[in-house]
Design an enzyme around this catalytic site. Structure first.
Site, PDB file in Angstrom:
ATOM      1  CG  ASP A 224      40.409  36.554  34.928  1.00 27.52           C
ATOM      2  OD1 ASP A 224      39.161  36.679  34.327  1.00 27.52           O
ATOM      3  OD2 ASP A 224      40.730  36.440  36.121  1.00 27.52           O
TER       4      ASP A 224
ATOM      5  CE  LYS B 216      33.260  36.094  39.821  1.00 29.13           C
ATOM      6  NZ  LYS B 216      34.504  35.605  39.702  1.00 29.13           N
TER       7      LYS B 216
ATOM      8  CD1 TRP C  36      39.480  38.142  41.300  1.00 31.86           C
ATOM      9  CD2 TRP C  36      39.825  35.998  41.321  1.00 31.86           C
ATOM     10  NE1 TRP C  36      38.593  37.527  41.929  1.00 31.86           N
ATOM     11  CE2 TRP C  36      38.796  36.115  41.854  1.00 31.86           C
ATOM     12  CE3 TRP C  36      40.308  34.647  41.285  1.00 31.86           C
ATOM     13  CZ2 TRP C  36      38.087  35.189  42.496  1.00 31.86           C
ATOM     14  CZ3 TRP C  36      39.766  33.587  41.710  1.00 31.86           C
ATOM     15  CH2 TRP C  36      38.409  33.879  42.393  1.00 31.86           C
TER      16      TRP C  36
END
Ligand SMILES: *Cc1c(COP(=O)(O)O)cnc(C)c1O
Length: 360
Positions: free
Chosen positions: A171, A195, A101
């Site tokens: 993030d 999530k 990511w």
């Protein structure tokens, strides 16, 4: 048979949240309308939106000088919005590279700003977070971007380096709400909701006031934090149903002791899985450095990868779903977000032990 869903995202939701959504689906609180049908500017949806914001502020103890924005575009859109908005002051930005990511975030930032990689964990296949003492922080950077939990690699860290005036941007897609943390240490936090916060379609941004209004000239309105902040996330139609679902999740968290209680439970759940791996004498292996083991996403491999398929098949037979690892890592991955009950983790670890007995 109970079904337990270990998907990394979109991920399991609390049972009671789905049931409440089901119950209210056609007629929200006697309004005669579904949330899906409401005007986002009507009093019903405005109250849903306001309540969700308020509950998130309470849960995370978000100081008043931070805006909460409910946006779309996923965490991936933030990979662009962050540099478009924050890199105008200085063209130099710092990024920590800890996995798949952060790699994507870095690739987008490079299109807009001068990226300095403060530390890179690629040398060990993204299985750890390099020690702060090795980070090459730029005191003139517009911000430092970190990924506190790499969802694919299962690498997590919670301490923060001292960055002086340089704001930290995080993030937190797969770790937000999993335990308490100090929002005031960050300049900006973002997270896709699917999530640990709700369903796809919503991206939450928590941004310190002084970082709003600094976008590069020519930044499209939809990409400008100031446009969204000035309009209380109602510049255009917000992801109304996703905001409603996140609101239900926030209420569920509050009714269950908030983030302190979640942290306790999450630690207990993660420990069950890691203890099973560690006690297996390398039948199961965790590739991640012990100090960076994620509480939310636990990748593990079998000593003989020919057993992967039988392992997954047996798991499915017991209602243990979506345990296949990410294609870039292989093996298995168990994502055990807030909504995964401890019974699901117990069922998984019992299965792991039995599978080892039969195949070890
Ligand atoms: C899932 C994830 C993303 C991507 O989120 P989208 O909402 O699909 O864009 C980004 N960062 C992290 C850490 C993630 O877990």
């Amino acid at each position: 048979m109970a079904i337990y869903n270990f998907s990394a995202g979109p991920a399991v939701l609390p049972d009671v949240v789905i049931k409440q959504a089901q119950q209210e689906l056609a007629n929200w609180q006697d309004s005669g309308m579904s949330v899906m049908e409401m005007s986002h500017r009507g009093p019903e949806f405005m109250s849903i939106h306001e309540q969700a914001k308020q509950n998130l502020r309470e849960l995370l103890n978000i100081p008043n000088n931070y805006h909460i924005l409910f946006l779309q575009g996923g965490a991936s859109q933030q990979f662009s919005m962050v540099p478009m908005n924050l890199a105008a002051m200085s063209n130099e930005v710092d990024y920590l590279h800890t996995g798949e990511w952060s790699k994507k975030a870095i690739a987008e930032a490079k299109k807009i700003a001068q990226v300095n990689i403060v530390a890179n964990a690629e040398d060990k296949h993204f299985t750890y977070v390099p020690d702060f003492s090795t980070w090459t922080l730029n005191p003139h950077a517009a911000y430092l971007h970190i990924t506190p939990n790499e969802t694919i690699g299962g690498v997590e860290f919670y301490d923060l380096p001292q960055t002086g005036q340089v704001p930290i941007v995080a993030d937190m897609s797969s770790t937000i709400l999993s335990r308490p943390f100090d929002v005031s240490r960050f300049g900006l936090i973002y997270a896709g909701a699917q999530k640990n916060m709700g369903i796809a379609g919503l991206t939450t941004v928590i941004i310190r006031e002084d970082l709003v209004g600094k976008a590069k000239a020519g930044t499209p309105a939809m990409m400008d934090y100031k446009v969204h902040a000035d309009n209380d996330s109602m510049y255009n139609t917000p992801p109304a149903f996703s905001i409603y679902m996140a609101g239900l999740v926030f209420k569920w968290l509050q009714a269950n002791g908030g983030l302190e209680a979640m942290a306790k439970l999450n630690l207990q759940k993660a420990k069950l899985v890691y203890d099973t791996i560690d006690a297996s004498q390398d039948f199961y292996q965790s590739p991640v450095a012990i100090s960076n083991r994620s509480w939310m996403n636990i990748p593990f491999t079998l000593h003989n990868n020919e057993l992967d398929k039988p392992f997954l098949k047996g798991a499915e037979g017991r209602g243990l779903l979506q345990l296949k690892g990410h294609r870039s890592v292989g093996g298995m991955r168990a994502s055990i977000y807030n909504a995964m009950p401890i019974e699901g983790v117990v069922a998984l670890t019992q299965y792991m032990k039995e599978f080892q007995q039969q195949n070890g």
